[in-house]
Design a protein around this motif. Sequence first.
Motif, PDB file in Angstrom:
ATOM      1  N   UNK B 330       8.355   6.146   7.175  1.00 23.34           N
ATOM      2  CA  UNK B 330       7.633   5.792   8.399  1.00 23.34           C
ATOM      3  C   UNK B 330       6.376   5.006   8.052  1.00 23.34           C
ATOM      4  N   UNK B 331       5.608   5.513   7.106  1.00 23.44           N
ATOM      5  CA  UNK B 331       4.360   4.862   6.719  1.00 23.44           C
ATOM      6  C   UNK B 331       4.627   3.468   6.177  1.00 23.44           C
ATOM      7  N   UNK B 336       4.369  -2.258   6.743  1.00 20.76           N
ATOM      8  CA  UNK B 336       5.020  -3.544   6.454  1.00 20.76           C
ATOM      9  C   UNK B 336       5.254  -4.321   7.744  1.00 20.76           C
ATOM     10  N   UNK B 337       5.618  -3.577   8.826  1.00 16.14           N
ATOM     11  CA  UNK B 337       5.876  -4.265  10.091  1.00 16.14           C
ATOM     12  C   UNK B 337       4.606  -4.956  10.591  1.00 16.14           C
ATOM     13  N   UNK B 338       3.497  -4.267  10.495  1.00 10.51           N
ATOM     14  CA  UNK B 338       2.267  -4.886  11.004  1.00 10.51           C
ATOM     15  C   UNK B 338       1.865  -6.080  10.150  1.00 10.51           C
ATOM     16  N   UNK B 339       2.127  -5.974   8.829  1.00  5.70           N
ATOM     17  CA  UNK B 339       1.814  -7.123   7.967  1.00  5.70           C
ATOM     18  C   UNK B 339       2.687  -8.309   8.307  1.00  5.70           C
ATOM     19  N   UNK B 340       3.989  -8.018   8.552  1.00  5.52           N
ATOM     20  CA  UNK B 340       4.920  -9.107   8.858  1.00  5.52           C
ATOM     21  C   UNK B 340       4.556  -9.751  10.193  1.00  5.52           C
ATOM     22  N   UNK B 468       5.712  -3.917  -0.633  1.00  8.07           N
ATOM     23  CA  UNK B 468       6.325  -2.592  -0.528  1.00  8.07           C
ATOM     24  C   UNK B 468       7.762  -2.643  -0.934  1.00  8.07           C
ATOM     25  N   UNK B 469       8.327  -1.471  -1.147  1.00  4.82           N
ATOM     26  CA  UNK B 469       9.738  -1.383  -1.515  1.00  4.82           C
ATOM     27  C   UNK B 469      10.433  -0.411  -0.576  1.00  4.82           C
ATOM     28  N   UNK B 470      11.546  -0.877   0.059  1.00  2.44           N
ATOM     29  CA  UNK B 470      12.338  -0.007   0.921  1.00  2.44           C
ATOM     30  C   UNK B 470      13.642   0.261   0.190  1.00  2.44           C
ATOM     31  N   UNK B 510      16.656   0.247  12.789  1.00  3.98           N
ATOM     32  CA  UNK B 510      16.343   0.992  14.015  1.00  3.98           C
ATOM     33  C   UNK B 510      14.947   1.611  13.952  1.00  3.98           C
ATOM     34  N   UNK B 511      14.515   2.024  12.746  1.00  2.00           N
ATOM     35  CA  UNK B 511      13.157   2.559  12.621  1.00  2.00           C
ATOM     36  C   UNK B 511      12.120   1.473  12.898  1.00  2.00           C
ATOM     37  N   UNK B 512      12.388   0.277  12.319  1.00  2.00           N
ATOM     38  CA  UNK B 512      11.465  -0.842  12.527  1.00  2.00           C
ATOM     39  C   UNK B 512      11.293  -1.109  14.022  1.00  2.00           C
ATOM     40  N   UNK B 513      12.439  -1.044  14.730  1.00  2.00           N
ATOM     41  CA  UNK B 513      12.397  -1.350  16.145  1.00  2.00           C
ATOM     42  C   UNK B 513      11.597  -0.307  16.928  1.00  2.00           C
ATOM     43  N   UNK B 514      11.757   0.957  16.486  1.00  2.00           N
ATOM     44  CA  UNK B 514      11.102   2.038  17.221  1.00  2.00           C
ATOM     45  C   UNK B 514       9.597   2.089  16.966  1.00  2.00           C
ATOM     46  N   UNK B 515       9.152   1.489  15.858  1.00  2.00           N
ATOM     47  CA  UNK B 515       7.716   1.528  15.531  1.00  2.00           C
ATOM     48  C   UNK B 515       6.938   0.554  16.408  1.00  2.00           C
ATOM     49  N   UNK B 516       5.735   0.926  16.736  1.00  7.44           N
ATOM     50  CA  UNK B 516       4.918   0.016  17.531  1.00  7.44           C
ATOM     51  C   UNK B 516       3.710  -0.457  16.733  1.00  7.44           C
TER      52      UNK B 516
END
Lengths: 446, 516
Positions: B330-331, B336-340, B468-470, B510-516
Amino acid sequence: MMYNNEHFEPVITPNVDKPGCDTLDFYLKNEDGYKGLEKALKMKPAEVVDEVKKSNLRGRGGAGFPTGMKWSFMPANPVDKDGNPKPKYLVCNADEGEPGTFKDRLIFTKTPHRMIEGMIIAGHAIGSNKGFIYIRGEWFKETRLMQKAIDDAKKAGFLGKNILGSGFDYELIIYRGAGAYICGEETALLNSLEGKRGEPRLKPPFPAQVGAYGMPSCVNNVETFAAVPYILLKGWEKYAKMGTERSGGTRLLGVSGRVNKPGVYELPMNLSINDVIELAGGVKDGKKLKAVIPGGASAPMLRADECGVLTDYDSLAKAGTMAGSGGIIVIDETVSIVEAAYTLLKFYEHESCGQCSQCREGSHWLARMFKRILDGGGTQDDLDYIAKICGNMAGQTICAFADAVTGPALSSVKKFRHEFEELIRNGGIDKTRAHTHSHINEGAHV
Amino acid sequence: MSNTEIEIKKPKMDLNYTSNKKPVHSDTGPEAKPLPKVTIDGKTYEFKPGDTIMEVAERYKIHEEIPRYCYHPGMPIAGTCRMCTVEVEKAPKLMTSCSTPAGDGMVVHTKSEKVLKSRTGVMDFLLTNHPLDCPVCDKAGECKLQDYNFEYGPSKSNFKEEKRIYEDATTKKLSDKITLNMNRCVHCERCVRFTDDVTKTNDLVMVNRGWHKELEAADPDKGLTNDYQGCLTDFCPVGALTMNDFRFKKRAWFLEKKASICDRCSKGCNIEVHSDSDIVYRYVPIHNEMVNGHWMCDEGRVSYNDLMNPLRIVSPLLRHQDSLHSTTLQTVLGELKSQMLSANSVQLVVGTDSTREEAALLKDKFSDSLGKKVDVFFHNGTHGVSTSKDDVKLDHLLRMKDHTANTRGVEETGLAPLSGGQVNADIVVLFRNGRAAVPSMKSDQKVILWGVWTYEEVKALPTQNVLGVIPGHATIEKSGSFKNADGIVQKFHPAITHRGGAVSAHQVVSTLKSLN
């Protein structure tokens, strides 16, 4: 005399005792050399095959398969899958390696042209233009003599292009083996000829379909070829009359062992083994006959009381042994059967090609067992187990080698079980001998 | 071929002997000729003219009734072990079922008294010189000598002589991959025929004859040279030829066996993954006539080592100050999403080692889950291959130049290849399964690594600016499908359970999508 056969005359060996008998001149002058070929070339191939068929000539290599029949199995006009004609090959099996057999060597050294003539006739009969002579690796001198004979025949126009103006071409090529007994088996011979490991092939396909270099091939023994010129020259009736109903002609028998005059004898087939031994001067030193191996080492032994059997193929087969390659080994009372059988088994242990499980492991196992019995480590159970091992080997493998191994092993245990038991009881061959000697000495005292 | 879809399944039969022969049926119709029939053990079977008895048995899956050492469906027939002999009515001798053609009306007995006696005899002979060192033999548990002896062998041997011992027999290295123990050999010569007729390298020969017969490399200085040496250990019926990679690692009976697919090249050989407690010990090939036959190459066979690598990254990592730190998915994804989202441009590079499903998912859903337009490309880069057009066969058997499994499948999704193999964006997401090459990039390129990565690979990157590494699942840990170089689509299911922190691509999206 004791031949007891008014039709008999030597077919192969009439002049082998004369000086210079191996030369082409001698063969042409004294033995109607290459006259049979001349006659054959005027005949159609099928007629030649027919002549040989009617003569009842059977293969002299060991199995005794009718030669004419074998020739007739050759396809008339073989083609490959593209429709191109395939060559046919004739192969002479001169890998005479059976212990006790030395008849082919006589032909090579004394009358090589007879065999060459036979091969050319056979080549004409089966429609082959090339023949291979596969010679046992140990035969240095014999190879040289045969090569000279071939060269002479070529110079005289009996080999090469357009033989005797008939339009028939024939070429003979000598190939020397590397000294393996198994290469006397026809398909192992073909493998060896091709430069592969000398291991028998799975049959079918038989050599008549897929033989040397994948071409239809016919493999015959030296003596078989050597008999062919006579049949053509003198006619099949004369040849067939000399033999029995199902097997024509004469046989070369190599008599060896404890006889006064060992050597190669050309004899009709209506003689018994006892007659043959008598012809060979009787048992050495007036000793009593104990056993005879009638057809080379692979043939099961005969006890002295069974030696009234005739030497033709069928009579010997009926007696539970085989005519084989005509090597008669005479064993007298001074010889230990166990030791004799071990000597043969040691040979087989060394010569098994090692393809089939039973033969590879079994020949070794039997030899070691006989050795152990000789050394004094044998038990009664071993004797039963030898029979069991032989039963598991015979008839179970690709070629007849495994059967050959069981020949001396099984027959010696079956027919001379008391000798094995004596060794087991006395604790080995040395102790048995010592025992026998002391017994004789004691007797002398009394 | 291009529309063929097959599903990799674990075969019911023994791997080494599997054959894809199918039952045959006579044509129906007025002109149709009936097929010949053979009776085996009281049941009548139709067969194709030319079949041997063994092949008929294979068609109807009754060939397990016939034991064999030298016969192998992928090699020429030798007929030498004499184990497969059966009784054919009217034949004077027992016949080897591997070499005897079936005939119409033939009556065959595979379990008659005569047959069983012969098999007992063969076992008795084979065991005379076998060292019986099963407790230290790697083949124990999957050894045909054990199996057949249990079924047919004599209960005791009368062999009292000294056993045959070959010199230096127990540790003869035929190459750095294969060790030969000649004492265990039963001389079936499958290995010799394999190098003669399958790999055509002729690098094994039998020397000497009779009971001294010994297997040797044709050139002892070079040893084995072919690229399929592992296969020798598959079909060696005993423990004579063992693979150094597996030697003394695991007893065979502990291994759990699940079917999967080898992702080492674009051939997609069908494999069985042998694992214990989700640790993989080896790959062995599964017979599939359309893809790999009975074989697989050594490179693929030992490729399990890549994902069993202790340096493989199996937990989500995030850059904090100058180094990567393990934290929750999650973290990592949130950061990473906010950076992207704040970057000017983002590129996603999908490796051609991804499954068809992953490639389609990333193409269609990644931008959507991020809420930002992302350019998606595919990249191969192994051995200079960029698209499936560059792929060529490396030999006459299986090996391909393209070292990723799904180039054709990824191309099919409509993705474009990364032009020039050069990335060009503020942030680049590299998605791969541990096979595709890393594209070239600037030395300060910001990258997000996704999929199967090791620390070594991260260290060797042209840039050290890893955000980061996923971690993702490797091929044998997931389901999906590959389209191989020949256009065959092969589906597969997980062979082992991933026990680290790696997650499926679907879950990440799906996690990426659910994150805001």
